[in-house]
Design an enzyme around this catalytic site. Structure first.
Site, PDB file in Angstrom:
ATOM      1  N   HIS A  19       0.977  -1.038   0.311  1.00  0.00           N
ATOM      2  CA  HIS A  19      -0.080   0.005  -0.133  1.00  0.00           C
ATOM      3  C   HIS A  19       0.952   0.832  -0.037  1.00  0.00           C
ATOM      4  CE1 HIS A  19      -3.629   2.659   1.861  1.00  0.00           C
ATOM      5  NE2 HIS A  19      -2.828   3.191   1.137  1.00  0.00           N
ATOM      6  N   HIS A  21       1.341   4.855  -3.027  1.00  0.00           N
ATOM      7  CA  HIS A  21       0.759   5.679  -3.939  1.00  0.00           C
ATOM      8  C   HIS A  21       1.862   6.478  -4.407  1.00  0.00           C
ATOM      9  CE1 HIS A  21      -3.668   5.270  -2.825  1.00  0.00           C
ATOM     10  NE2 HIS A  21      -2.920   5.738  -1.439  1.00  0.00           N
ATOM     11  N   HIS A 199      -9.781   1.289  -1.387  1.00  0.00           N
ATOM     12  CA  HIS A 199      -9.638   1.983   0.038  1.00  0.00           C
ATOM     13  C   HIS A 199     -11.121   2.047   0.325  1.00  0.00           C
ATOM     14  CE1 HIS A 199      -6.012   3.144  -1.872  1.00  0.00           C
ATOM     15  NE2 HIS A 199      -5.472   3.697  -0.599  1.00  0.00           N
ATOM     16  N   GLU A 202     -11.234   3.887   6.027  1.00  0.00           N
ATOM     17  CA  GLU A 202     -10.000   4.490   6.501  1.00  0.00           C
ATOM     18  C   GLU A 202     -10.921   5.776   7.078  1.00  0.00           C
ATOM     19  OE1 GLU A 202      -8.028   7.247   3.316  1.00  0.00           O
ATOM     20  OE2 GLU A 202      -6.291   7.620   4.840  1.00  0.00           O
ATOM     21  N   ASP A 280       1.980   4.509   2.433  1.00  0.00           N
ATOM     22  CA  ASP A 280       0.078   5.004   2.385  1.00  0.00           C
ATOM     23  C   ASP A 280       1.247   5.984   1.371  1.00  0.00           C
ATOM     24  OD1 ASP A 280      -1.899   5.679   1.787  1.00  0.00           O
ATOM     25  OD2 ASP A 280      -2.604   6.147   3.212  1.00  0.00           O
ATOM     26  N   ASP A 281       1.407   7.213   2.162  1.00  0.00           N
ATOM     27  CA  ASP A 281       2.166   8.522   0.781  1.00  0.00           C
ATOM     28  C   ASP A 281       3.795   9.023   2.189  1.00  0.00           C
ATOM     29  OD1 ASP A 281       0.032   9.027  -0.561  1.00  0.00           O
ATOM     30  OD2 ASP A 281      -1.144   8.809   1.398  1.00  0.00           O
TER      31      ASP A 281
END
Ligand code: ADE
Ligand code: ZN
Length: 340
Positions: A19, A21, A199, A202, A280-281
């Site tokens: 996961h 991006h 997603h 969340e 994630d980021d």
């Protein structure tokens, strides 16, 4: 185990990132470098000022900045550099397999061709495998705040590159954009043989996870924190061993949780959910895979056995071929058994 021991143990533990991006790996230093070479002025005078703006009260506040950052990516070289920098980070952190999201609409909506985006990323993935030995998969996400029609168009644009894309996902602003909005797009993607994920849960409610399963027929849920609000849903996720790709530092930075010690990963594992930990980021949330593992382990109190289980789960939940998946699980177990 001391913090130093835990750090060393996590550092060399083989892990799969499922996961992340690619636009969320855009480090400020690279953002300035690429902006300059493209003759684009950023709204921030320097890296430090930009980093100070990375304070978010919710998902939307983060997304607003994240899309601005992505605007400086123009050429194939930009997407190549972005992806290559991320793969070098994987290599440093013993992330041996990475399944990477990209958001084509973030780029095509401002006039950058789908072909430019995917060729840049793909060239880096091929080089990463050849030079660093990292296996990868590419997953195309639809931006859920945009229309069903725009997602359909994106699915059509992906057709010439079908063999480079393992699956499709759903990201961006969750609240008010339930999975049901994309049922027809996912139906078509399923017919075209893509793996499916979304997603869900969340910021959105448990019912969005239910919709992702029942209407989109996903095989993996990204985040999924809110499943714990619905015992029947948890029971089904456990029975079907649907992976939940959790992102603790993201949850903390986006105020999904108040404190890292409140993160539900341990509760989820104890209930038999196939939970995994990811980043994630990472350029925005203060940590890649190892920082997510370490800080969560310290805050929640995860021992080596739980960390082993998380690493095993990361391979179980991956789209690796069966033989390679089994091989990495064996290597995780060997590493843990041999660890002093
Ligand atoms: N896009 C990038 N990061 C995201 C997240 N955490 N949730 C939804 N969409 C995203
Ligand atoms: Zn995400």
């Amino acid at each position: 185990m001391s913090n130093d021991d835990l750090t060393a143990f996590i550092q060399h533990l083989p892990k799969a990132e499922l996961h992340v991006h690619i636009e969320g790996t855009f480090e400020p230093e690279w953002m300035f470098r690429i902006a300059e070479r493209n003759g684009i002025a950023l709204d921030f005078p320097d890296v430090e000022t930009l980093k100070r703006a990375y304070r978010f009260n919710n998902l939307q506040e983060f997304l607003d900045i994240y899309y601005i950052g992505a605007n400086v990516l123009i050429t194939e070289e930009d997407f190549y550099d972005l992806t290559m920098a991320y793969l070098r980070k994987c290599h440093e952190q013993t992330v041996v397999h990475a399944e990477i999201f990209f958001d084509p609409q973030t780029h095509t909506d401002r006039g950058v061709a789908f072909d430019t985006v995917i060729r840049g990323i793909r060239r880096a993935l091929e080089e990463g495998e050849r030079r660093l030995g990292i296996t990868t998969r590419l997953i195309m996400c639809f931006l859920r705040h945009l229309t069903e029609e725009s997602a359909m168009e994106t699915l059509a644009q992906a057709r010439p590159y079908r063999e480079w894309i393992i699956g499709v996902g759903l990201d961006s602003s969750e609240l008010g954009h339930p999975p049901s909005k994309f049922q027809r797009v996912f139906d078509l993607a399923r017919q075209e043989g893509y793996a499916l994920m979304a997603h869900a849960g969340e910021e959105g409610p448990a019912s969005y996870i239910r919709e992702a399963l029942d209407l989109l027929h996903v095989s993996r849920i990204d985040h999924g924190n809110r499943c714990l609000d619905d015992p029947a849903l948890v029971e089904e996720l456990v029975a079907r061993q649907i992976p939940l790709t959790l992102c603790p530092l993201s949850n903390l930075e986006l105020k999904v949780i108040r404190d890292l010690s409140d993160h539900p990963v341990k509760i989820m594992l104890d209930r038999g959910l196939l939970a995994t930990i990811h980043s994630d980021d990472p350029a925005y949330f203060g940590g890649y895979m190892n920082e997510n593992y370490l800080q969560t382990a310290l805050a929640v109190g995860l021992d080596r056995e739980v960390l082993r289980r998380l690493a095993v789960n990361s391979f179980k939940a991956s789209f690796l071929a069966d033989d390679l998946r089994e091989e990495w699980i064996r290597r995780v177990d060997q590493y843990c058994e041999a660890y002093p």
